[in-house]
Design a protein around this motif. Structure first.
Motif, PDB file in Angstrom:
ATOM      1  N   LYS A 127       0.798  -1.221   0.000  1.00 46.16           N
ATOM      2  CA  LYS A 127       0.000   0.000   0.000  1.00 46.16           C
ATOM      3  C   LYS A 127       0.834   1.276   0.000  1.00 46.16           C
ATOM      4  N   ARG A 128       1.979   1.245   0.652  1.00 43.06           N
ATOM      5  CA  ARG A 128       2.761   2.480   0.795  1.00 43.06           C
ATOM      6  C   ARG A 128       4.193   2.137   1.136  1.00 43.06           C
ATOM      7  N   VAL A 129       5.125   2.991   0.689  1.00 42.45           N
ATOM      8  CA  VAL A 129       6.539   2.842   1.034  1.00 42.45           C
ATOM      9  C   VAL A 129       7.106   4.217   1.390  1.00 42.45           C
TER      10      VAL A 129
ATOM     11  N   GLY B  87      11.018  10.374   1.267  1.00 45.64           N
ATOM     12  CA  GLY B  87      10.042  10.302   0.189  1.00 45.64           C
ATOM     13  C   GLY B  87       8.984   9.266   0.510  1.00 45.64           C
ATOM     14  N   THR B  88       7.758   9.541   0.126  1.00 45.32           N
ATOM     15  CA  THR B  88       6.640   8.628   0.343  1.00 45.32           C
ATOM     16  C   THR B  88       5.966   8.325  -0.983  1.00 45.32           C
ATOM     17  N   ILE B  89       5.778   7.057  -1.254  1.00 47.67           N
ATOM     18  CA  ILE B  89       5.032   6.632  -2.437  1.00 47.67           C
ATOM     19  C   ILE B  89       3.857   5.787  -1.973  1.00 47.67           C
ATOM     20  N   THR B  90       2.658   6.219  -2.353  1.00 45.10           N
ATOM     21  CA  THR B  90       1.434   5.513  -1.991  1.00 45.10           C
ATOM     22  C   THR B  90       0.825   4.896  -3.236  1.00 45.10           C
ATOM     23  N   LEU B  91       0.544   3.620  -3.169  1.00 45.26           N
ATOM     24  CA  LEU B  91      -0.214   2.972  -4.234  1.00 45.26           C
ATOM     25  C   LEU B  91      -1.688   3.068  -3.883  1.00 45.26           C
ATOM     26  N   SER B  92      -2.569   2.787  -4.740  1.00 45.25           N
ATOM     27  CA  SER B  92      -3.999   2.857  -4.429  1.00 45.25           C
ATOM     28  C   SER B  92      -4.353   4.189  -3.776  1.00 45.25           C
ATOM     29  N   SER B  93      -4.159   5.286  -4.495  1.00 43.34           N
ATOM     30  CA  SER B  93      -4.394   6.599  -3.906  1.00 43.34           C
ATOM     31  C   SER B  93      -5.872   6.946  -3.822  1.00 43.34           C
ATOM     32  N   LYS B  94      -6.738   6.226  -4.534  1.00 40.18           N
ATOM     33  CA  LYS B  94      -8.167   6.540  -4.529  1.00 40.18           C
ATOM     34  C   LYS B  94      -8.790   6.200  -3.183  1.00 40.18           C
ATOM     35  N   GLU B  95      -9.707   7.049  -2.750  1.00 39.01           N
ATOM     36  CA  GLU B  95     -10.413   6.794  -1.494  1.00 39.01           C
ATOM     37  C   GLU B  95     -11.250   5.518  -1.614  1.00 39.01           C
ATOM     38  N   GLY B  96     -11.305   4.782  -0.523  1.00 38.68           N
ATOM     39  CA  GLY B  96     -12.147   3.589  -0.498  1.00 38.68           C
ATOM     40  C   GLY B  96     -11.543   2.391  -1.183  1.00 38.68           C
ATOM     41  N   LYS B  97     -10.239   2.455  -1.524  1.00 36.20           N
ATOM     42  CA  LYS B  97      -9.624   1.324  -2.213  1.00 36.20           C
ATOM     43  C   LYS B  97      -8.777   0.481  -1.256  1.00 36.20           C
ATOM     44  N   TRP B  98      -9.119   0.526   0.025  1.00 37.52           N
ATOM     45  CA  TRP B  98      -8.376  -0.266   0.994  1.00 37.52           C
ATOM     46  C   TRP B  98      -8.808  -1.714   0.989  1.00 37.52           C
ATOM     47  N   MET B  99     -10.005  -1.979   0.536  1.00 37.74           N
ATOM     48  CA  MET B  99     -10.470  -3.354   0.510  1.00 37.74           C
ATOM     49  C   MET B  99     -10.065  -4.004  -0.803  1.00 37.74           C
ATOM     50  N   SER B 100      -9.965  -5.308  -0.767  1.00 37.96           N
ATOM     51  CA  SER B 100      -9.604  -6.040  -1.979  1.00 37.96           C
ATOM     52  C   SER B 100     -10.697  -5.887  -3.028  1.00 37.96           C
TER      53      SER B 100
ATOM     54  N   MET C  53       9.756   2.260   5.539  1.00 36.84           N
ATOM     55  CA  MET C  53       8.540   1.693   6.111  1.00 36.84           C
ATOM     56  C   MET C  53       7.688   1.198   4.958  1.00 36.84           C
ATOM     57  N   ALA C  54       7.286  -0.049   5.012  1.00 39.30           N
ATOM     58  CA  ALA C  54       6.412  -0.636   4.003  1.00 39.30           C
ATOM     59  C   ALA C  54       5.093  -1.019   4.657  1.00 39.30           C
ATOM     60  N   ALA C  55       3.992  -0.549   4.078  1.00 40.57           N
ATOM     61  CA  ALA C  55       2.663  -0.838   4.617  1.00 40.57           C
ATOM     62  C   ALA C  55       1.941  -1.805   3.691  1.00 40.57           C
ATOM     63  N   PHE C  56       1.217  -2.728   4.272  1.00 40.85           N
ATOM     64  CA  PHE C  56       0.528  -3.767   3.514  1.00 40.85           C
ATOM     65  C   PHE C  56      -0.903  -3.911   4.004  1.00 40.85           C
ATOM     66  N   GLN C  57      -1.743  -4.362   3.116  1.00 38.59           N
ATOM     67  CA  GLN C  57      -3.045  -4.897   3.499  1.00 38.59           C
ATOM     68  C   GLN C  57      -3.015  -6.372   3.129  1.00 38.59           C
TER      69      GLN C  57
END
Length: 477
Positions: free
Chosen positions: A8-10, A21-34, A88-92
């Motif tokens: 989700k984010r690095v 530096g921060t890079i976020t994937l899935s920047s759209k709101e509400g895209k946390w769920m599969s 820091m790497a963030a995952f769902q």
């Protein structure tokens, strides 16, 4: 059991020319769920502005999660003059029937290590994993719970790790379990590996079960089976006309086995490979051919068996030649263009990432040698109907016209804020034109381009074009 996992984010700190530096994937709101949709992310910017640094960060992350030593491999990536770097790497992810949001933070530190050299003891600068932290939030009752710290370990303090309650839970009255953990931490420090994902500690955490065991197992699986990084060194053999690296990933569901890796097809002679690779490679090529034939009209591949050979270790092998077929005419793949070789090299991994929600494929300089129109169309198809994640760096701006604005990140000239998305982009705006305009006129909070002085460049070129004296000095007018 890991059902799926998604990056989700690095965050990057003090790696090469990126202070932060921060890079976020899935920047759209509400895209946390599969939602089974692809994430495509292109990283653009001027030379030396941090694009490849992100690729190197992902390479380091893969090594850490696999429990590999960083001692000398990571040293060139830490910013010159800095003693520490981190990410820091963030995952769902979903595992064992539950869904989690996980943040894994790691700090790398430089240190001089004793090393035997020609009978003497010398000090050599290296890197070790000094600190790790796992934070977690679970999804229950239709919403995310409070994020809390699962474990923190620091190699530079005497405490094994925290919280203390976790140590008591894992060891209880068993002193041998505590000793095993202490030994595992000491070995991780000595071997410059992650403590959490080192072979010895990892097995202890997984055997314990619970959230920590599930999360560690999921992240280790991600590093081993789902994260693939192709940096510019991967293109080296093609650029030097020495070989074609074929990156592949084939799941054998009948045998519950994953065949993945890279094989190098030599360009001056048939390549001798172990016999057990022949069948997986045939499957890879059979999977690639339908897509390859659409991307490059009428082109197909096949493996030609040139006979048995003996490998240097004495085992049986096969001499194989990769052949390209056009209109029933067969020629060795070595005679195709650099662009075709590059497409062949990564196509299997592109197909795997297109089809699998958990795969993250990171490719540096994806555009090199590939026709820009094909590149733009290929990325648009991946974004619209794929499932996995594709992160790439590029200098070709065609994808800015085919991808959504959320799929493009630009580097800035500010090392303390290296990655940004352009804001206030209207649906009818051409992102490529907007980017050029921002470079020329400014208008963004962070400048995207460090201006070059054309007059100074021209003067330097003219000065170097003057006749050179015998002493090697440019003669004056």
């Amino acid at each position: 059991m890991t059902e799926w996992i998604r990056l989700k984010r690095v965050d990057i700190i003090n790696l090469q020319n990126v202070e932060y530096g921060t890079i976020t994937l899935s920047s759209k709101e509400g895209k946390w769920m599969s939602d089974c949709k692809a994430d495509v992310l292109g990283i653009y910017g001027q030379n030396g502005s941090g694009k490849t640094t992100f690729v190197h960060a992902m390479k380091l992350l893969k090594m850490i999660l696999q429990g590999e030593s960083l001692q000398y491999e990571a040293l060139p990536y830490i910013t010159e003059g800095k003693m520490e770097a981190g990410m820091m790497a963030a995952f769902q992810l979903r595992c064992d029937g539950r869904m989690y949001y996980v943040e894994y933070k790691v700090t790398l530190r430089k240190e001089k290590f004793d090393e035997d050299h020609r009978g003497g003891n010398e000090k050599r600068l290296g890197v070790y994993v000094s600190r790790e932290e796992l934070k977690i939030s679970s999804f229950d009752g239709g919403r995310w719970g409070r994020k809390h710290t699962l474990i923190v370990q620091d190699q530079d303090v005497e405490v094994l790790f925290s919280p203390q309650s976790l140590i008591k839970k894992m060891t209880g009255d068993k002193k041998e379990k505590l000793i095993d953990l202490l030994v595992a931490k000491s070995l991780a420090r000595k071997q410059c590996t992650s403590f959490l994902f080192s072979h010895d500690a990892f097995s202890l955490f997984v055997d314990e079960g619970g959230e920590l065991g599930s999360v560690c197992r999921a992240l280790r699986t991600y590093g081993q089976k789902y994260l693939y990084v192709i940096d510019t060194r991967g293109w080296g053999p093609i650029n030097m006309n020495a070989g074609i690296p074929l990156y592949f990933r084939v799941e054998n569901k009948m045998q519950h086995r994953l065949d993945a890796g890279v094989v190098l097809f030599l360009l001056d002679r048939p390549t001798v490979m172990p016999k057990e690779l022949y069948e997986p490679l045939k499957k890879v090529i059979a999977m690639m051919n339908p897509v390859l034939g659409e991307m490059i009209p009428h082109l197909q591949l096949e493996l030609k068996d040139m006979g048995e050979q003996v490998l240097p270790d004495g085992k049986e092998g096969l001499a194989l030649e990769a052949m390209s077929i056009r209109s029933k005419s067969k020629v060795p793949l070595r005679y195709e263009s650099e662009g075709i070789k590059k497409i062949v090299a990564i196509l299997s991994m592109l197909i795997a990432a297109y089809a699998d929600f958990s795969i993250t494929l990171v490719v540096d300089e994806l555009d090199a040698g590939i026709f820009e129109y094909l590149l733009g169309e290929l990325l648009a198809i991946f974004e619209s109907s794929g499932k996995g994640q594709l992160i790439f760096t590029s200098h070709n701006l065609r994808p800015l016209e085919t991808l959504s604005k959320e799929s493009i990140i630009f580097t800035t000239v500010n090392p303390k804020n290296r990655y940004v998305r352009l804001k206030n982009i209207k649906p009818n705006n051409n992102l490529r034109s907007v980017y050029y305009g921002d470079i020329q006129l400014g208008g963004t909070l962070e400048p995207l381009y460090e201006r070059t002085n054309n007059i100074a460049i021209e003067y330097a070129l003219k000065r170097m074009a003057r006749p050179v004296s015998k002493e090697g000095v440019c003669q004056q007018d």
